[in-house]
Design a protein around this motif. Sequence first.
Motif, mmCIF file in Angstrom:
data_model
loop_
_atom_site.group_PDB
_atom_site.id
_atom_site.type_symbol
_atom_site.label_atom_id
_atom_site.label_comp_id
_atom_site.label_asym_id
_atom_site.label_seq_id
_atom_site.Cartn_x
_atom_site.Cartn_y
_atom_site.Cartn_z
ATOM 1 N N VAL A 1 -7.173 1.789 1.081
ATOM 2 C CA VAL A 1 -6.256 2.016 2.193
ATOM 3 C C VAL A 1 -7.015 2.519 3.419
ATOM 4 O O VAL A 1 -8.070 3.143 3.292
ATOM 5 C CB VAL A 1 -5.158 3.030 1.760
ATOM 6 N N ARG B 1 -2.769 4.554 7.618
ATOM 7 C CA ARG B 1 -1.686 4.775 6.656
ATOM 8 C C ARG B 1 -1.647 6.228 6.200
ATOM 9 O O ARG B 1 -0.579 6.835 6.061
ATOM 10 C CB ARG B 1 -1.877 3.850 5.452
ATOM 11 N N GLU C 1 0.199 9.249 8.105
ATOM 12 C CA GLU C 1 1.598 9.626 7.898
ATOM 13 C C GLU C 1 1.689 10.983 7.217
ATOM 14 O O GLU C 1 2.707 11.660 7.319
ATOM 15 C CB GLU C 1 2.299 8.565 7.057
ATOM 16 N N ALA D 1 1.059 1.097 10.399
ATOM 17 C CA ALA D 1 0.732 2.446 10.845
ATOM 18 C C ALA D 1 0.840 2.540 12.371
ATOM 19 O O ALA D 1 0.509 1.596 13.098
ATOM 20 C CB ALA D 1 -0.675 2.819 10.389
ATOM 21 N N ASP E 1 0.815 -1.216 0.000
ATOM 22 C CA ASP E 1 0.000 0.000 0.000
ATOM 23 C C ASP E 1 0.853 1.272 0.000
ATOM 24 O O ASP E 1 0.568 2.230 -0.719
ATOM 25 C CB ASP E 1 -0.917 0.027 1.237
ATOM 26 N N LYS E 2 1.872 1.276 0.829
ATOM 27 C CA LYS E 2 2.727 2.462 0.938
ATOM 28 C C LYS E 2 3.405 2.776 -0.382
ATOM 29 O O LYS E 2 3.499 3.948 -0.792
ATOM 30 C CB LYS E 2 3.773 2.255 2.035
ATOM 31 N N PRO F 1 -0.985 -4.025 10.477
ATOM 32 C CA PRO F 1 -0.427 -3.044 9.552
ATOM 33 C C PRO F 1 0.537 -2.102 10.271
ATOM 34 O O PRO F 1 0.412 -1.865 11.481
ATOM 35 C CB PRO F 1 -1.671 -2.291 9.059
#
Length: 339
Positions: A103, A107, A110, A188, A86-87, A186
């Motif tokens: 998403v 996330r 950020e 995050a 995803d990032k 995840p």
Amino acid sequence: MMKKNLLLLVASTMVLLGACGGEENTNENASDKGGNEEVYTLKLGTALAETDPIYQGLVEFKENVAEKTDNKVNIEIFGNGSLGDDKDIIEQAKVGTNVAVIVDAGRLAEMVPQMGILSAPYLVDSFDEANQVVQSELFKGWEEELSENHNLQVLSFNWYQGERHLLTNKEIKTPADLKGLQLRTPGAAVWTETITAMGASPAGMAFSEVYPGIQQGVIDGAEAQHPATYGANLHEVVDYITKTAHFQLVTGIVAGADWMAELPEEYQTIIYEEASKAGEKASNNTVDSLADFEQKMIDEGVKVNEVDIEPFKEATSVVYEKFEGYKELREEINKILGK
């Protein structure tokens, strides 16, 4: 000889002029027809499998957009993480690549820290409550900041994936039972802080790596919502699913703002409208399917345990102290929800 060469030169010039005239006529004809003949392709990535109601909703989104744009906008869906992490997809979208991703807000925190509150533990109790928040003016302000400052455009953020529960080979009844366990979540910050507060050690890895990770003992378990657990066959490598419902996972489709801006305005409108419609339908299908997914996993041998979630709520309340402004945001969201 000179006369012959002169005649050849004149003939060649006439051919070139004729060709140029033909191109001009072709362009005029295309212009006269009106409309944009260009076809736009958006590659949409998700970690979910085809059995997931959200994935099926993405297929409907793709089909509806194609129909409404007369096949001028083509959405290609890449499931099971096949388009990448995803990032990485988000970073590609930020620089104008024709990619998008399903998403979670953790996330996106950020870039817009306040958005992470949507991935905080026990913030909302259902899809209806989550949907109220993402339709609010508060959330719209975060969307604008994401677009203006980070070149990311939310197409819709009403894709509800369900409650997330604990997946382990050890029976879990209280947070104390998680001590010493390493659980995948995840990466995050709000997610990892939540797992830490519950008593386990968070482990970051791609969702596609969780099955072999548990099977080989690299990690002790994970946490996930029923459709994703079933889609990745994680119930095959754990003995217990403990229904803590610590996260209500609401997600969105995010693409590059620059890429979206390049589309004709009518196509942009269609994409936003169809993303919202498909998200709501897929979310309701998710809610309706949760009991069925649970029964399928029980039938295949996993034990699903109901537990008192109050000790888990109490243990994770500290997460709101870890992030600046989260306590105040939680109060603001409670007002939106009428709590």
